[in-house]
Design a protein around this motif. Structure first.
Motif, PDB file in Angstrom:
ATOM      1  N   VAL A  66       0.736  -1.054  -0.043  1.00 23.43           N
ATOM      2  CA  VAL A  66       0.105  -0.050  -0.087  1.00 23.43           C
ATOM      3  C   VAL A  66       0.943   1.384  -0.097  1.00 23.43           C
ATOM      4  O   VAL A  66       1.879   1.524   0.716  1.00 23.43           O
ATOM      5  N   GLY A  67       0.522   2.303  -0.904  1.00 19.56           N
ATOM      6  CA  GLY A  67       1.253   3.460  -0.882  1.00 19.56           C
ATOM      7  C   GLY A  67       2.527   3.462  -1.635  1.00 19.56           C
ATOM      8  O   GLY A  67       3.249   4.424  -1.730  1.00 19.56           O
ATOM      9  N   GLY A  68       3.050   2.141  -2.163  1.00 15.57           N
ATOM     10  CA  GLY A  68       4.364   2.009  -2.944  1.00 15.57           C
ATOM     11  C   GLY A  68       4.153   2.628  -4.133  1.00 15.57           C
ATOM     12  O   GLY A  68       5.369   2.964  -5.110  1.00 15.57           O
ATOM     13  N   GLY A  69       2.982   2.587  -4.813  1.00 16.13           N
ATOM     14  CA  GLY A  69       2.895   2.590  -6.418  1.00 16.13           C
ATOM     15  C   GLY A  69       3.132   4.288  -6.841  1.00 16.13           C
ATOM     16  O   GLY A  69       4.312   4.443  -6.993  1.00 16.13           O
ATOM     17  N   GLY A  70       1.988   4.948  -6.759  1.00 17.76           N
ATOM     18  CA  GLY A  70       2.286   6.510  -7.192  1.00 17.76           C
ATOM     19  C   GLY A  70       2.551   7.228  -6.042  1.00 17.76           C
ATOM     20  O   GLY A  70       2.643   8.642  -6.619  1.00 17.76           O
ATOM     21  N   ALA A  71       2.654   6.993  -4.961  1.00 11.87           N
ATOM     22  CA  ALA A  71       2.908   7.910  -3.871  1.00 11.87           C
ATOM     23  C   ALA A  71       4.427   8.679  -4.183  1.00 11.87           C
ATOM     24  O   ALA A  71       5.206   7.998  -4.509  1.00 11.87           O
ATOM     25  N   ASP A  72       4.108   9.959  -4.010  1.00 15.16           N
ATOM     26  CA  ASP A  72       5.232  10.650  -4.047  1.00 15.16           C
ATOM     27  C   ASP A  72       6.342  10.477  -2.820  1.00 15.16           C
ATOM     28  O   ASP A  72       5.957  10.374  -1.492  1.00 15.16           O
TER      29      ASP A  72
ATOM     30  N   ALA B 237       9.505  -3.115  -5.585  1.00 15.85           N
ATOM     31  CA  ALA B 237       9.672  -1.676  -6.108  1.00 15.85           C
ATOM     32  C   ALA B 237      10.566  -1.343  -4.835  1.00 15.85           C
ATOM     33  O   ALA B 237      10.476  -1.308  -3.663  1.00 15.85           O
ATOM     34  N   ALA B 238      11.538  -0.100  -5.695  1.00 15.85           N
ATOM     35  CA  ALA B 238      12.300   0.578  -4.523  1.00 15.85           C
ATOM     36  C   ALA B 238      11.470   1.590  -4.059  1.00 15.85           C
ATOM     37  O   ALA B 238      11.842   2.822  -4.559  1.00 15.85           O
ATOM     38  N   ASP B 239      10.446   1.514  -3.353  1.00 13.96           N
ATOM     39  CA  ASP B 239       9.850   2.603  -2.867  1.00 13.96           C
ATOM     40  C   ASP B 239       9.693   2.847  -1.454  1.00 13.96           C
ATOM     41  O   ASP B 239       9.100   3.693  -0.567  1.00 13.96           O
ATOM     42  N   GLY B 240      10.462   1.977  -0.648  1.00 13.37           N
ATOM     43  CA  GLY B 240      10.552   1.862   0.665  1.00 13.37           C
ATOM     44  C   GLY B 240       9.608   1.117   1.785  1.00 13.37           C
ATOM     45  O   GLY B 240       9.653   1.165   2.787  1.00 13.37           O
ATOM     46  N   TYR B 241       8.461   0.663   1.038  1.00 18.16           N
ATOM     47  CA  TYR B 241       7.489  -0.110   1.438  1.00 18.16           C
ATOM     48  C   TYR B 241       7.880  -1.445   1.819  1.00 18.16           C
ATOM     49  O   TYR B 241       6.903  -2.332   2.494  1.00 18.16           O
ATOM     50  N   ASN B 242       8.998  -2.311   1.259  1.00 20.64           N
ATOM     51  CA  ASN B 242       9.152  -3.347   1.168  1.00 20.64           C
ATOM     52  C   ASN B 242      10.804  -3.517   1.982  1.00 20.64           C
ATOM     53  O   ASN B 242      11.664  -3.063   1.337  1.00 20.64           O
ATOM     54  N   LEU B 243      11.046  -4.245   3.050  1.00 23.00           N
ATOM     55  CA  LEU B 243      12.477  -4.209   3.791  1.00 23.00           C
ATOM     56  C   LEU B 243      12.790  -5.691   4.057  1.00 23.00           C
ATOM     57  O   LEU B 243      11.673  -6.597   4.059  1.00 23.00           O
TER      58      LEU B 243
END
Length: 332
Positions: A28-34, A95-101
């Motif tokens: 959640v929040g990982g796709g188009g979130a700035d 995705a390198a968006d911070g939501y998966n560690l």
């Protein structure tokens, strides 16, 4: 122990429900979130080991602190398999968006590649390391019936020693194998799949010695049921200050289990900075410090860049040691 907390359990349940109804299948929040809005939803920490083990407990401990700092749920997801390789590769591919560690064990990067094929090995190339967390040390223990009180006693018994081994590609396997080669200790190996059954065998004098994690052995050491001969950390362990290190005994065997938090490669700098700040806050909280102490973990809170340098140097050192002494960690 303060883990897992009620808040963490409830957060995990809530996050699971949200993820279940998310059409995209990603976090959640990982796709188009700035990046400036990060985080807008749960940040998941994946662990490549089963629930209840030391790596899992560390992940839940740090997750609780990160959650309070970021203001979102930080569920821990267990995906055991291949000593953590499956979970690490899966996280690296997200995705390198911070939501998966992912919570990393150093041995997966530094030791396991010596025991598996090149295709099965894992490295840090596909990851951004957020921060180092802690150090878990190994100790060589002897049965009281063996009469061994020191490493010199063990060396004098060379040829008749029975010793337990504790799994392929582990720090305990490497530490013991290199020490025995350097100290010219010979004997009969008895294989076990982990430290717990090896320690049980030492307690019953089915084997005279075995190398296990300190957290596994400390209670038995304190009770006088096994004798610690040497620790494998570079410096003496604060929880066993009277036990010498292999290094100070003249053997080049500095082996510890380190852990760190990482994300898929390519994190936006703003997101990475927020994650680093959240982890910094988490490790400074009293609950996390108490967790480390109660689990005999030494803080090793270094930067992501320092983790990469340290683990790369350790991997090179361990490969050189095994090649120098003709040691195979494959179990064959």
């Amino acid at each position: 122990m303060q883990f897992p907390s009620r808040r963490t359990v409830l957060s995990l349940a809530a996050a699971s429900a949200v993820l279940a109804v998310t059409a995209c299948g990603g976090n959640v929040g990982g796709g188009g979130a700035d990046a400036a809005d990060f985080p807008t939803g749960p940040v998941t920490i994946t662990v490549g080991q089963a629930a209840g083990g030391s790596t899992d407990l560390i992940a839940r401990s740090i997750a609780d602190g990160i959650s309070s700092e970021l203001g979102v749920a930080v569920p821990v997801l267990n995906k055991p398999g291949a000593n953590g390789a499956l979970a690490t590769k899966e996280t690296a591919g997200q995705a390198a968006d911070g939501y998966n560690l992912v919570l990393l064990n150093a041995s997966l990067i530094t030791i396991t590649p010596l025991a598996v094929s090149e295709n099965e090995a894992v490295d840090l190339d596909g990851l951004d390391v957020i921060k180092g967390l802690s150090q878990d040390d190994y100790v060589l223990v002897a049965s009281t019936a063996s009469g061994f009180e020191s490493l010199d006693d063990l060396k004098e018994a060379s040829g008749s020693v029975t010793y337990g081994t504790t799994g392929v590609g582990t720090g305990s396997q490497l530490a013991q194998a290199v020490l025995f080669e350097q100290a010219e200790i010979k004997g009969t190996a008895v294989p076990f799949d982990s430290g717990a059954p090896a320690l049980t065998a030492v307690l019953g004098n089915q084997v005279q010695v075995a190398t296990v994690q300190l957290g596994e052995a400390k209670a038995q050491i304190d009770a006088g049921k096994v004798t610690p001969l040497v620790v494998f950390s570079a410096e003496r362990n604060e929880f066993l200050p009277d036990v010498p290190t292999a290094v100070e005994s003249g053997y080049d065997v500095p082996v510890s289990q380190f852990r760190a938090l990482a994300a898929p490669k390519g994190l936006p700098q703003e997101v990475k900075d927020k994650l680093v700040a959240a982890v910094d806050s988490a490790v400074g909280q009293d609950a996390y410090k108490s967790f480390n102490e109660s689990n005999l973990l030494t803080p090793h809170e270094i930067s992501g860049d320092e983790v990469v340098t340290e683990w790369t140097e350790l991997a090179d050192k361990y490969r050189a040691l095994t090649e120098e002494h003709g040691i195979s960690l494959t179990g064959n």
